[in-house]
Structures are given as C-alpha cells and as structure tokens.
Design a protein around this motif. Structure first.
Motif, short mmCIF file in Angstrom:
data_model
loop_
_atom_site.label_atom_id
_atom_site.label_comp_id
_atom_site.label_asym_id
_atom_site.label_seq_id
_atom_site.Cartn_x
_atom_site.Cartn_y
_atom_site.Cartn_z
N GLY A 68 26.78 -18.29 17.73
CA GLY A 68 25.55 -18.76 17.10
C GLY A 68 24.70 -19.47 18.13
N PHE A 69 23.59 -20.00 17.69
CA PHE A 69 22.65 -20.67 18.60
C PHE A 69 22.40 -22.09 18.13
N CYS A 70 22.51 -23.04 19.06
CA CYS A 70 22.34 -24.45 18.72
C CYS A 70 20.91 -24.74 18.29
N ASP A 71 19.98 -24.01 18.85
CA ASP A 71 18.61 -24.02 18.36
C ASP A 71 17.96 -22.72 18.80
N GLU A 72 16.83 -22.41 18.20
CA GLU A 72 16.15 -21.17 18.54
C GLU A 72 14.67 -21.34 18.29
N ARG A 73 13.88 -20.66 19.09
CA ARG A 73 12.43 -20.67 18.94
C ARG A 73 12.07 -19.55 17.96
N VAL A 74 11.17 -19.84 17.05
CA VAL A 74 10.78 -18.84 16.05
C VAL A 74 9.69 -17.96 16.67
N VAL A 75 10.17 -17.03 17.49
CA VAL A 75 9.32 -16.05 18.17
C VAL A 75 10.05 -14.72 18.11
N PHE A 126 31.19 -19.72 7.98
CA PHE A 126 32.12 -20.87 7.96
C PHE A 126 32.38 -21.27 6.51
N PRO A 127 33.01 -20.41 5.72
CA PRO A 127 33.17 -20.70 4.29
C PRO A 127 34.03 -21.94 4.06
N PRO A 132 29.50 -26.53 9.51
CA PRO A 132 30.28 -25.61 10.34
C PRO A 132 30.98 -26.35 11.48
N VAL A 133 32.24 -26.03 11.69
CA VAL A 133 33.00 -26.63 12.79
C VAL A 133 33.17 -25.58 13.88
N PHE A 134 32.32 -25.67 14.89
CA PHE A 134 32.40 -24.74 16.02
C PHE A 134 33.51 -25.17 16.97
N ASP A 135 34.15 -24.17 17.58
CA ASP A 135 35.16 -24.48 18.59
C ASP A 135 34.53 -25.08 19.84
N LEU A 136 33.35 -24.58 20.20
CA LEU A 136 32.68 -25.07 21.41
C LEU A 136 31.17 -24.93 21.25
N LEU A 137 30.47 -26.01 21.53
CA LEU A 137 29.01 -25.98 21.62
C LEU A 137 28.61 -26.27 23.06
N LEU A 138 27.75 -25.44 23.61
CA LEU A 138 27.23 -25.66 24.95
C LEU A 138 25.80 -26.16 24.83
N LEU A 139 25.54 -27.32 25.38
CA LEU A 139 24.24 -27.98 25.22
C LEU A 139 23.60 -28.26 26.57
N GLY A 140 22.29 -28.31 26.57
CA GLY A 140 21.53 -28.79 27.70
C GLY A 140 20.80 -30.06 27.31
N GLU A 158 17.54 -38.26 12.04
CA GLU A 158 18.20 -38.95 10.93
C GLU A 158 18.65 -37.98 9.83
N GLU A 159 18.46 -36.67 10.05
CA GLU A 159 18.87 -35.68 9.05
C GLU A 159 20.39 -35.71 8.88
N ALA A 160 20.85 -35.94 7.65
CA ALA A 160 22.28 -36.10 7.42
C ALA A 160 22.87 -35.03 6.51
N GLU A 161 22.04 -34.19 5.89
CA GLU A 161 22.55 -33.23 4.92
C GLU A 161 22.36 -31.77 5.34
N LYS A 162 21.26 -31.46 5.97
CA LYS A 162 21.00 -30.07 6.35
C LYS A 162 21.89 -29.63 7.51
N ILE A 163 22.24 -28.34 7.48
CA ILE A 163 22.97 -27.73 8.60
C ILE A 163 21.99 -27.31 9.69
N VAL A 164 20.94 -26.64 9.27
CA VAL A 164 19.88 -26.20 10.17
C VAL A 164 18.57 -26.76 9.64
N ALA A 165 17.78 -27.31 10.54
CA ALA A 165 16.50 -27.89 10.13
C ALA A 165 15.36 -27.17 10.83
N PRO A 166 14.21 -27.02 10.13
CA PRO A 166 13.03 -26.47 10.78
C PRO A 166 12.27 -27.57 11.52
N ILE A 167 11.61 -27.19 12.58
CA ILE A 167 10.70 -28.11 13.26
C ILE A 167 9.44 -27.33 13.60
N SER A 168 8.31 -27.83 13.15
CA SER A 168 7.04 -27.13 13.40
C SER A 168 6.13 -27.91 14.34
#
Length: 253
Positions: A68-75, A126-127, A132-140, A158-168
């Motif tokens: 998966g991707f830790c973040d992604e650009r909506v392009v 990740f049912p 989701p508990v990833f085995d490894l996350l690679l971050l910059g 401060e987001e505590a409930e969402k798994i993935v959040a949008p940012i505009s």
C-alpha cells in the motif's frame, strides 16, 4: 515500543543495501508468521533507492507481498507526481508482486471520496483490525518535518478515528492528497524512516532530540508495539548530539 534505533551511514550509497535487507528480513519473518508481508511505501528518494536495491537481492520473491501507500497525490497515474506511477515504472515492473497485491487509490474520484475508497480497500485487506497493522512502513521526512502528507500545525495531526484522510490544502504541491493517519502509522510492526542530505540536518536534530513548541509530525511517529528505525546519512546527521549507531553497507538490522 521496542525502542528507537538511529543508524548513520557515510552516504546513501551504503544506506540503500541495508534498507533492502531490512525489507527482506521483515518480509521473511512476516511470511513465516502470517503467510504474507504487508508493506507501506512512500515517495521521494525512496523510489529510486528501493528500485535499485530490491531487485538486486538474491532470491527475492514478492509473490506474497501486499503493498500500500503511506500517502498518495490525487493525480493520474501517468503524472510524474503519482507515487504509484513512479514505483510502477521503476520497481513493480522488475519484481513479482501480483497486481492484486498492490493497493492503489482511485485517482478519478474527488479527494474526499478517494480517501473513503482507499479506506475501504485497506479495511478489506486487513479484516477485523480497527487500524491496519502493516509489517513495515517506509517513511521519508521533508525539510519542514512532515511525513506522509501530515504537515506541521495541520488539523490532520489530531485525527484519531480515520484510517485514511483527505487533504486538499497541502502546503507542498500538488494540494490534493490522501494520507494514512498517525494511528495507522503507529500501529505498524516496524517503521523505518530514511532521511538523507544536509538540508535535513536542522530538522532531524529537532525531531530526534526535541524542540521548543509542538513536535514535528515526524517526531510523532512512535509505534505503540513496533520497531522504529531512523536510517540517515552523515550530512543529515551532522547536527546530532545523541548517541547513534554507525554502520556500513554490509550491515543487517
């Protein structure tokens, strides 16, 4: 948390092979324990480093990987800003990760719906896990201390409930992105930051040694029950006063 390890290499040339072996070792451990390896990728310099080092590992088998991707650009995926597009062109074409093992965003959707769609994909992958508990996350980490698309002083920290959040309103273009939240990042079994170059030195010191005022986003990555690595080169580590490990390219983590 198993403890933070700050490992310094002379340059990114020595760092790359050690990062690749870290990925391999955590993959082997996860597949032995759970039958698959779940990996979260970030963009930036990691793309070229992983694309060079992973395919050169002997006996690399990615057939049981879920990426998966830790973040992604909506392009669109053919846009040079697309992290998936970069990995597809430089890495995925060289290794045997099945197409079904790569979780991508639907970049045709508006940013809010894109985040909801990606959340659903992660929930299905990740049912039964609240996060989701990833085995490894690679971050910059950016020179402003951001990681994923979590930026200093942004409400998403401060987001505590969402798994993935949008940012505009990303302060770094492109403005529309989706990002894993801190609860997901801190649920991982292992997190490895890769930070290289002298431009990172001032902020790396404040992330690892503390600062007055709010902690940088990267400093808020503290896995609850997982390992935390900071893999950095000498220029990035130039201002550090804490004790660090120094390793060469033949090392194993």
């Amino acid at each position: 948390m198993a403890g933070r390890r700050v490992v310094v290499f002379p340059s990114s040339v020595e760092l790359g092979p050690v990062l690749a072996r870290l990925v391999m070792s955590r993959a082997e451990k996860a597949i032995t324990s759970r039958g698959r390896f779940t990996l979260g990728l970030s963009g930036g310099s990691l793309v070229s480093m992983l694309s060079k080092e992973l395919p050169s590992l002997p006996d690399l088998d990615c057939s049981k990987w879920l990426v998966g991707f830790c973040d992604e650009r909506v392009v669109p995926f053919n846009d040079p800003e697309s992290t998936y597009g970069l990995y597809k062109g430089q890495l995925f074409s060289k290794v045997n990760i099945p197409d079904s093992g790569i979780l991508t965003i639907d970049s045709s959707l508006p940013v809010n719906q894109c985040a909801e769609d990606y959340t659903q994909k992660l929930k299905e992958a990740f049912p039964g896990e609240d996060f989701p508990v990833f085995d490894l996350l690679l971050l910059g980490m950016g020179p402003d201390g951001h990681t994923c698309s979590l930026f200093p002083d942004h409400p998403l920290l401060e987001e505590a409930e969402k798994i993935v959040a949008p940012i505009s309103d990303s302060p770094k273009p492109p403005p529309q992105r989706v990002t894993m939240t801190l609860p997901v990042v801190n649920s991982a079994r292992c997190v490895a930051f890769v930070s290289t170059g002298g431009s990172k030195a001032p902020v790396l010191k404040e992330v690892l040694e503390g600062r007055e005022g709010p902690a940088y986003p990267a400093a808020r990555v503290v896995p609850t029950d997982g390992e935390l690595f900071w893999l950095v080169d000498d220029p990035a580590a130039a201002s550090l006063t804490i004790q660090v490990e120094r390793l060469g390219s033949g090392a194993k983590l």
